[in-house]
Design a protein around this motif. Structure first.
Motif, PDB file in Angstrom:
ATOM      1  N   GLN A 150      -3.009   4.659   1.541  1.00  0.00           N
ATOM      2  CA  GLN A 150      -2.941   4.663   2.891  1.00  0.00           C
ATOM      3  C   GLN A 150      -1.810   4.086   3.708  1.00  0.00           C
ATOM      4  O   GLN A 150      -0.927   4.591   4.298  1.00  0.00           O
ATOM      5  N   ARG A 151      -1.714   2.654   3.018  1.00  0.00           N
ATOM      6  CA  ARG A 151      -0.699   2.121   3.478  1.00  0.00           C
ATOM      7  C   ARG A 151       0.694   2.670   3.331  1.00  0.00           C
ATOM      8  O   ARG A 151       1.836   2.128   4.001  1.00  0.00           O
ATOM      9  N   LEU A 152       0.685   3.192   2.234  1.00  0.00           N
ATOM     10  CA  LEU A 152       1.836   3.619   1.663  1.00  0.00           C
ATOM     11  C   LEU A 152       2.336   5.237   1.827  1.00  0.00           C
ATOM     12  O   LEU A 152       3.356   5.581   1.278  1.00  0.00           O
ATOM     13  N   ASN A 153       1.510   5.827   2.522  1.00  0.00           N
ATOM     14  CA  ASN A 153       1.412   6.886   2.890  1.00  0.00           C
ATOM     15  C   ASN A 153       1.341   7.884   1.376  1.00  0.00           C
ATOM     16  O   ASN A 153       2.526   8.715   1.340  1.00  0.00           O
ATOM     17  N   MET A 154       0.572   7.585   0.469  1.00  0.00           N
ATOM     18  CA  MET A 154       0.834   8.010  -0.860  1.00  0.00           C
ATOM     19  C   MET A 154      -0.554   8.900  -1.144  1.00  0.00           C
ATOM     20  O   MET A 154      -1.772   8.310  -0.468  1.00  0.00           O
ATOM     21  N   VAL A 155      -0.747   9.292  -2.110  1.00  0.00           N
ATOM     22  CA  VAL A 155      -2.198   9.786  -2.473  1.00  0.00           C
ATOM     23  C   VAL A 155      -2.710   8.706  -3.523  1.00  0.00           C
ATOM     24  O   VAL A 155      -1.854   8.061  -4.273  1.00  0.00           O
ATOM     25  N   GLN A 156      -4.087   8.400  -3.751  1.00  0.00           N
ATOM     26  CA  GLN A 156      -4.815   7.625  -4.478  1.00  0.00           C
ATOM     27  C   GLN A 156      -4.104   7.714  -6.134  1.00  0.00           C
ATOM     28  O   GLN A 156      -4.185   6.861  -6.681  1.00  0.00           O
ATOM     29  N   SER A 157      -4.069   8.870  -6.422  1.00  0.00           N
ATOM     30  CA  SER A 157      -3.683   9.213  -7.807  1.00  0.00           C
ATOM     31  C   SER A 157      -2.212   8.439  -8.147  1.00  0.00           C
ATOM     32  O   SER A 157      -1.906   8.159  -9.242  1.00  0.00           O
ATOM     33  N   THR A 158      -1.326   8.466  -7.133  1.00  0.00           N
ATOM     34  CA  THR A 158      -0.253   7.864  -7.364  1.00  0.00           C
ATOM     35  C   THR A 158      -0.379   6.243  -7.373  1.00  0.00           C
ATOM     36  O   THR A 158       0.235   5.538  -8.496  1.00  0.00           O
ATOM     37  N   ILE A 159      -1.235   5.619  -6.996  1.00  0.00           N
ATOM     38  CA  ILE A 159      -1.619   4.367  -6.880  1.00  0.00           C
ATOM     39  C   ILE A 159      -2.255   4.176  -8.241  1.00  0.00           C
ATOM     40  O   ILE A 159      -1.719   3.165  -9.022  1.00  0.00           O
ATOM     41  N   THR A 160      -2.994   5.210  -8.976  1.00  0.00           N
ATOM     42  CA  THR A 160      -3.554   4.745 -10.423  1.00  0.00           C
ATOM     43  C   THR A 160      -2.716   4.696 -10.999  1.00  0.00           C
ATOM     44  O   THR A 160      -2.602   3.988 -12.169  1.00  0.00           O
ATOM     45  N   ARG A 161      -1.573   5.603 -11.225  1.00  0.00           N
ATOM     46  CA  ARG A 161      -0.472   5.676 -11.913  1.00  0.00           C
ATOM     47  C   ARG A 161       0.346   4.547 -11.785  1.00  0.00           C
ATOM     48  O   ARG A 161       0.732   3.733 -12.940  1.00  0.00           O
ATOM     49  N   LEU A 162       0.419   3.915 -10.637  1.00  0.00           N
ATOM     50  CA  LEU A 162       1.448   2.890 -10.703  1.00  0.00           C
ATOM     51  C   LEU A 162       0.686   1.569 -11.307  1.00  0.00           C
ATOM     52  O   LEU A 162       1.267   0.502 -11.615  1.00  0.00           O
ATOM     53  N   GLU A 163      -0.409   1.519 -11.301  1.00  0.00           N
ATOM     54  CA  GLU A 163      -1.194   0.596 -11.936  1.00  0.00           C
ATOM     55  C   GLU A 163      -1.407   0.563 -13.407  1.00  0.00           C
ATOM     56  O   GLU A 163      -1.926  -0.360 -13.820  1.00  0.00           O
ATOM     57  N   ARG A 164      -0.750   1.469 -13.955  1.00  0.00           N
ATOM     58  CA  ARG A 164      -1.002   1.432 -15.591  1.00  0.00           C
ATOM     59  C   ARG A 164       0.024   0.528 -16.148  1.00  0.00           C
ATOM     60  O   ARG A 164       1.247   0.273 -15.331  1.00  0.00           O
ATOM     61  N   PRO A 165      -0.436  -0.172 -17.138  1.00  0.00           N
ATOM     62  CA  PRO A 165       0.789  -1.106 -17.636  1.00  0.00           C
ATOM     63  C   PRO A 165       2.139  -1.002 -17.802  1.00  0.00           C
ATOM     64  O   PRO A 165       3.027  -1.768 -17.594  1.00  0.00           O
ATOM     65  N   ASN A 166       2.505  -0.029 -18.139  1.00  0.00           N
ATOM     66  CA  ASN A 166       3.734   0.333 -18.531  1.00  0.00           C
ATOM     67  C   ASN A 166       4.599   1.224 -17.847  1.00  0.00           C
ATOM     68  O   ASN A 166       5.737   1.681 -18.014  1.00  0.00           O
ATOM     69  N   VAL A 167       4.306   1.548 -16.723  1.00  0.00           N
ATOM     70  CA  VAL A 167       5.145   2.442 -15.743  1.00  0.00           C
ATOM     71  C   VAL A 167       5.873   1.355 -14.849  1.00  0.00           C
ATOM     72  O   VAL A 167       5.798   0.266 -14.680  1.00  0.00           O
ATOM     73  N   LYS A 168       7.193   2.184 -14.724  1.00  0.00           N
ATOM     74  CA  LYS A 168       8.507   1.581 -14.241  1.00  0.00           C
ATOM     75  C   LYS A 168       8.669   2.324 -12.954  1.00  0.00           C
ATOM     76  O   LYS A 168       9.530   3.224 -12.955  1.00  0.00           O
TER      77      LYS A 168
END
Length: 113
Positions: free
Chosen positions: A73-91
């Motif tokens: 919500q703070r980033l105006n994104m969907v939660q699934s995007t945050i889930t992806r960003l929290e994966r260890p090797n995502v750039k």
């Protein structure tokens, strides 16, 4: 975001005569606002990162005690995007890192693995 649309919910606003006069912010957020190159990462963030197999973004989110939904919500994104960003090797893209750092009250340098 809070009532004043501040990116950091830990901000305390001190009023004088009924008007905002001062803002007290967490030190990490203060450094971000100054544009300081602050790269110290609290040990608890590192512990969260490695014990939960998260990216630095996920570790900072947990350290700040906010949910993926709230960060989205703070980033105006969907939660699934945050889930992806929290994966260890995502750039993430540099602009995304800047936005996430502001939302988490840390610097881009502190989000680097």
């Amino acid at each position: 975001m809070n009532d004043l649309n501040l990116p950091c919910p830990e901000v305390q606003v001190i009023t004088k005569g009924g008007e905002p006069a001062f803002a007290v912010v967490p030190y990490d957020q203060y450094l971000v606002l100054l544009g300081a190159k602050h790269s110290h990462v609290p040990q608890r963030v590192l512990d969260l990162q490695y014990s939960n197999n998260l990216s630095r973004i996920g570790a900072w989110r947990k350290y700040r005690g906010i949910s993926q939904r709230e960060l989205a919500q703070r980033l105006n994104m969907v939660q699934s995007t945050i889930t992806r960003l929290e994966r260890p090797n995502v750039k993430p893209r540099p602009k995304t890192l800047e936005q996430v750092a502001l939302a988490l009250g840390c610097t881009v340098e502190q989000l680097a693995p």
